[in-house]
Design a protein around this motif. Structure first.
Motif, PDB file in Angstrom:
ATOM      1  N   GLU A  73       0.759  -1.015   0.111  1.00  8.15           N
ATOM      2  CA  GLU A  73      -0.018   0.191  -0.190  1.00  8.15           C
ATOM      3  C   GLU A  73       0.824   1.290  -0.035  1.00  8.15           C
ATOM      4  OE1 GLU A  73      -2.690  -0.354   3.307  1.00  8.15           O
ATOM      5  OE2 GLU A  73      -4.088  -1.819   2.159  1.00  8.15           O
ATOM      6  N   GLU A  74       2.038   1.041   0.019  1.00  4.27           N
ATOM      7  CA  GLU A  74       3.211   2.243   0.027  1.00  4.27           C
ATOM      8  C   GLU A  74       4.027   2.169  -1.153  1.00  4.27           C
ATOM      9  OE1 GLU A  74       4.563   2.896   3.828  1.00  4.27           O
ATOM     10  OE2 GLU A  74       2.669   3.623   4.696  1.00  4.27           O
ATOM     11  N   ALA A  75       3.453   1.903  -2.250  1.00  5.97           N
ATOM     12  CA  ALA A  75       4.571   1.720  -3.462  1.00  5.97           C
ATOM     13  C   ALA A  75       4.645   3.225  -4.046  1.00  5.97           C
ATOM     14  CB  ALA A  75       4.044   1.010  -4.503  1.00  5.97           C
ATOM     15  N   GLY A  76       5.808   3.141  -4.906  1.00  5.84           N
ATOM     16  CA  GLY A  76       6.188   4.388  -5.488  1.00  5.84           C
ATOM     17  C   GLY A  76       7.142   5.108  -4.843  1.00  5.84           C
ATOM     18  N   ALA A  77       7.975   6.006  -5.323  1.00  3.91           N
ATOM     19  CA  ALA A  77       9.113   6.836  -4.685  1.00  3.91           C
ATOM     20  C   ALA A  77       8.636   7.697  -3.612  1.00  3.91           C
ATOM     21  CB  ALA A  77       9.718   7.702  -5.815  1.00  3.91           C
ATOM     22  N   ASN A  78       7.314   8.019  -3.757  1.00  8.18           N
ATOM     23  CA  ASN A  78       6.761   8.885  -2.745  1.00  8.18           C
ATOM     24  C   ASN A  78       5.545   8.288  -2.032  1.00  8.18           C
ATOM     25  OD1 ASN A  78       8.500  11.230  -3.119  1.00  8.18           O
ATOM     26  ND2 ASN A  78       7.208  11.365  -4.910  1.00  8.18           N
ATOM     27  N   HIS A  79       5.553   6.939  -2.070  1.00  5.80           N
ATOM     28  CA  HIS A  79       4.273   6.105  -1.627  1.00  5.80           C
ATOM     29  C   HIS A  79       3.199   6.448  -1.976  1.00  5.80           C
ATOM     30  CE1 HIS A  79       7.528   4.395   1.156  1.00  5.80           C
ATOM     31  NE2 HIS A  79       7.923   5.648   1.584  1.00  5.80           N
ATOM     32  N   GLN A  80       2.865   6.858  -3.106  1.00  4.79           N
ATOM     33  CA  GLN A  80       1.533   7.506  -3.716  1.00  4.79           C
ATOM     34  C   GLN A  80       0.679   6.408  -4.359  1.00  4.79           C
ATOM     35  OE1 GLN A  80       4.735   7.309  -5.289  1.00  4.79           O
ATOM     36  NE2 GLN A  80       4.679   8.008  -7.487  1.00  4.79           N
ATOM     37  N   GLY A  81       1.042   5.122  -4.205  1.00  3.67           N
ATOM     38  CA  GLY A  81       0.375   4.114  -5.033  1.00  3.67           C
ATOM     39  C   GLY A  81       0.132   2.757  -4.411  1.00  3.67           C
ATOM     40  N   TYR A  82      -0.583   1.823  -4.964  1.00  5.81           N
ATOM     41  CA  TYR A  82      -0.703   0.473  -4.409  1.00  5.81           C
ATOM     42  C   TYR A  82      -0.066  -0.287  -5.361  1.00  5.81           C
ATOM     43  CZ  TYR A  82      -4.112   1.868  -0.775  1.00  5.81           C
ATOM     44  OH  TYR A  82      -4.802   2.465   0.362  1.00  5.81           O
ATOM     45  N   MET A  83       0.591  -1.419  -5.186  1.00  9.62           N
ATOM     46  CA  MET A  83       1.349  -2.552  -6.060  1.00  9.62           C
ATOM     47  C   MET A  83       0.821  -3.674  -5.796  1.00  9.62           C
ATOM     48  SD  MET A  83       3.448  -2.700  -8.353  1.00  9.62           S
ATOM     49  CE  MET A  83       4.641  -1.535  -8.671  1.00  9.62           C
ATOM     50  N   ILE A  84       0.130  -4.336  -6.556  1.00 12.69           N
ATOM     51  CA  ILE A  84      -0.233  -5.906  -6.532  1.00 12.69           C
ATOM     52  C   ILE A  84       1.063  -6.512  -7.432  1.00 12.69           C
ATOM     53  CG2 ILE A  84      -1.936  -7.539  -7.120  1.00 12.69           C
ATOM     54  CD1 ILE A  84      -4.047  -5.249  -6.800  1.00 12.69           C
ATOM     55  N   GLY A  85       1.310  -7.743  -6.819  1.00  7.99           N
ATOM     56  CA  GLY A  85       2.515  -8.451  -7.644  1.00  7.99           C
ATOM     57  C   GLY A  85       2.061  -9.899  -7.804  1.00  7.99           C
ATOM     58  N   GLY A  86       2.498 -10.411  -8.825  1.00  9.27           N
ATOM     59  CA  GLY A  86       2.172 -11.717  -8.958  1.00  9.27           C
ATOM     60  C   GLY A  86       3.439 -12.467  -9.311  1.00  9.27           C
ATOM     61  N   TYR A  87       4.132 -13.524  -8.936  1.00  9.86           N
ATOM     62  CA  TYR A  87       5.504 -14.168  -9.153  1.00  9.86           C
ATOM     63  C   TYR A  87       5.457 -15.631  -9.145  1.00  9.86           C
ATOM     64  CZ  TYR A  87      10.035 -15.445  -7.841  1.00  9.86           C
ATOM     65  OH  TYR A  87      11.596 -15.958  -7.792  1.00  9.86           O
ATOM     66  N   LYS A  88       6.281 -15.977  -9.880  1.00  8.63           N
ATOM     67  CA  LYS A  88       6.484 -17.492  -9.872  1.00  8.63           C
ATOM     68  C   LYS A  88       8.043 -17.616 -10.232  1.00  8.63           C
ATOM     69  CE  LYS A  88       5.415 -22.026 -11.848  1.00  8.63           C
ATOM     70  NZ  LYS A  88       4.603 -22.888 -12.700  1.00  8.63           N
ATOM     71  N   HIS A  89       8.644 -18.461  -9.496  1.00  5.32           N
ATOM     72  CA  HIS A  89      10.031 -18.656  -9.590  1.00  5.32           C
ATOM     73  C   HIS A  89      10.666 -19.038 -10.998  1.00  5.32           C
ATOM     74  CE1 HIS A  89      14.281 -19.364  -8.627  1.00  5.32           C
ATOM     75  NE2 HIS A  89      14.075 -20.585  -8.830  1.00  5.32           N
ATOM     76  N   ASP A  90      11.483 -18.691 -11.676  1.00  2.00           N
ATOM     77  CA  ASP A  90      11.885 -18.993 -12.688  1.00  2.00           C
ATOM     78  C   ASP A  90      10.858 -18.761 -13.979  1.00  2.00           C
ATOM     79  OD1 ASP A  90      14.396 -19.297 -11.984  1.00  2.00           O
ATOM     80  OD2 ASP A  90      14.341 -21.291 -11.759  1.00  2.00           O
ATOM     81  N   SER A  91       9.843 -18.030 -13.895  1.00  2.00           N
ATOM     82  CA  SER A  91       8.959 -17.947 -14.906  1.00  2.00           C
ATOM     83  C   SER A  91       8.365 -16.460 -15.068  1.00  2.00           C
ATOM     84  CB  SER A  91       7.494 -18.497 -14.348  1.00  2.00           C
ATOM     85  OG  SER A  91       6.734 -18.827 -15.201  1.00  2.00           O
ATOM     86  N   PHE A  92       7.921 -15.712 -13.971  1.00  3.91           N
ATOM     87  CA  PHE A  92       7.630 -14.412 -14.503  1.00  3.91           C
ATOM     88  C   PHE A  92       7.444 -13.592 -12.923  1.00  3.91           C
ATOM     89  CE2 PHE A  92       3.539 -16.563 -13.135  1.00  3.91           C
ATOM     90  CZ  PHE A  92       2.937 -15.269 -12.457  1.00  3.91           C
ATOM     91  N   HIS A  93       7.454 -12.162 -13.134  1.00  5.38           N
ATOM     92  CA  HIS A  93       7.116 -11.219 -12.034  1.00  5.38           C
ATOM     93  C   HIS A  93       6.324 -10.225 -12.705  1.00  5.38           C
ATOM     94  CE1 HIS A  93       8.241  -7.971  -8.791  1.00  5.38           C
ATOM     95  NE2 HIS A  93       7.104  -8.723  -8.702  1.00  5.38           N
ATOM     96  N   LEU A  94       5.059 -10.047 -12.481  1.00  4.28           N
ATOM     97  CA  LEU A  94       4.374  -9.057 -13.047  1.00  4.28           C
ATOM     98  C   LEU A  94       3.901  -8.259 -11.925  1.00  4.28           C
ATOM     99  CD1 LEU A  94       1.580  -9.666 -15.668  1.00  4.28           C
ATOM    100  CD2 LEU A  94       1.237  -8.101 -13.720  1.00  4.28           C
ATOM    101  N   GLY A  95       3.980  -6.925 -12.140  1.00  2.00           N
ATOM    102  CA  GLY A  95       3.335  -5.842 -10.905  1.00  2.00           C
ATOM    103  C   GLY A  95       2.324  -4.808 -11.765  1.00  2.00           C
ATOM    104  N   LEU A  96       1.324  -4.716 -10.820  1.00  2.00           N
ATOM    105  CA  LEU A  96       0.277  -3.684 -11.424  1.00  2.00           C
ATOM    106  C   LEU A  96       0.476  -2.892 -10.251  1.00  2.00           C
ATOM    107  CD1 LEU A  96      -2.637  -6.373 -11.674  1.00  2.00           C
ATOM    108  CD2 LEU A  96      -1.073  -5.504 -13.667  1.00  2.00           C
ATOM    109  N   PHE A  97       0.485  -1.243 -10.796  1.00  2.00           N
ATOM    110  CA  PHE A  97       0.538  -0.208  -9.993  1.00  2.00           C
ATOM    111  C   PHE A  97      -0.566   0.668 -10.037  1.00  2.00           C
ATOM    112  CE2 PHE A  97       2.058   4.390  -9.472  1.00  2.00           C
ATOM    113  CZ  PHE A  97       2.349   4.184  -8.033  1.00  2.00           C
ATOM    114  N   PHE A  98      -1.128   0.751  -9.121  1.00  2.00           N
ATOM    115  CA  PHE A  98      -2.400   1.982  -9.107  1.00  2.00           C
ATOM    116  C   PHE A  98      -2.057   3.266  -8.466  1.00  2.00           C
ATOM    117  CE2 PHE A  98      -3.824  -2.375  -9.120  1.00  2.00           C
ATOM    118  CZ  PHE A  98      -4.993  -2.376  -9.763  1.00  2.00           C
TER     119      PHE A  98
END
Length: 197
Positions: A73-98
């Motif tokens: 809930e405190e993502a971004g340089a100035n904690h101005q957004g929310y980040m939802i991240g999905g991850y799978k080892h050796d496959s992907f890392h996807l980030g959604l920034f609101f």
């Protein structure tokens, strides 16, 4: 009596050798199915005319545990957004920034991402807009980022206390290095912060 048992056993073995065994039925490879339980994150990537399912999974390695689903809930340089991240080892890392957080149900349109650029500082964006990025692991690792109006994230459910969130996403992300694009579709997340590890 022993002779009869021996004779019957011999006849049985002879007959069983004559019986032709049927080959085993081939195993049908079932397509993987998306998860339906709380705290999941999945999407499909369209490639070569087919959709491949990607599901976030927790990973336990020698350097510790990495969650498959992350919510900040405190993502971004100035904690101005929310980040939802999905991850799978050796496959992907996807980030959604609101940008500005997740405040309501509805559609959040994507804009240009600065992930992986000098301005981005590893995902802590300096830009004031909704963004997405994905690292696709392999050799080499490839980064794809959102561009203006390349897709959207939709919040379909937000509990009154904002502790449970459901959403969908569809987008086309671009690789500035590989000069390639990636179609991500039918993405879904379901987060219950009270049950998230």
């Amino acid at each position: 009596m022993k002779t009869k048992i021996l004779l019957l056993s011999l006849i049985f073995l002879t007959l069983s050798g004559c019986i032709k065994l049927r080959p085993a039925e081939p195993v049908k490879n079932e397509e993987p199915k998306p998860p339906t339980t709380v705290n999941n994150f999945y999407f499909y990537i369209e490639k070569d005319g087919k959709d491949k399912l990607y599901v976030a999974e927790d990973y336990q390695g020698i350097q510790g545990s990495i969650p498959g689903l992350d919510y900040n809930e405190e993502a971004g340089a100035n904690h101005q957004g929310y980040m939802i991240g999905g991850y799978k080892h050796d496959s992907f890392h996807l980030g959604l920034f609101f940008y500005g957080g997740i405040t309501h149900t509805g559609t959040y349109t994507l804009k240009h991402s600065d992930e992986g650029t000098p301005e981005g500082a590893g995902g802590y964006t300096y830009l004031n807009q909704n963004q997405a990025y994905i690292y696709v692991y392999g050799y080499p690792h490839v980064l794809y980022i959102s561009e203006d109006n390349c897709g959207s994230m939709e919040i379909t459910y937000l509990s009154p206390d904002k502790r449970e969130i459901k959403g969908n996403f569809n987008m086309t992300l671009y690789s500035p290095v590989a000069q390639d694009s990636l179609v991500i579709k039918n993405g879904h997340f379901w987060i219950d912060l009270d049950k998230l590890n």
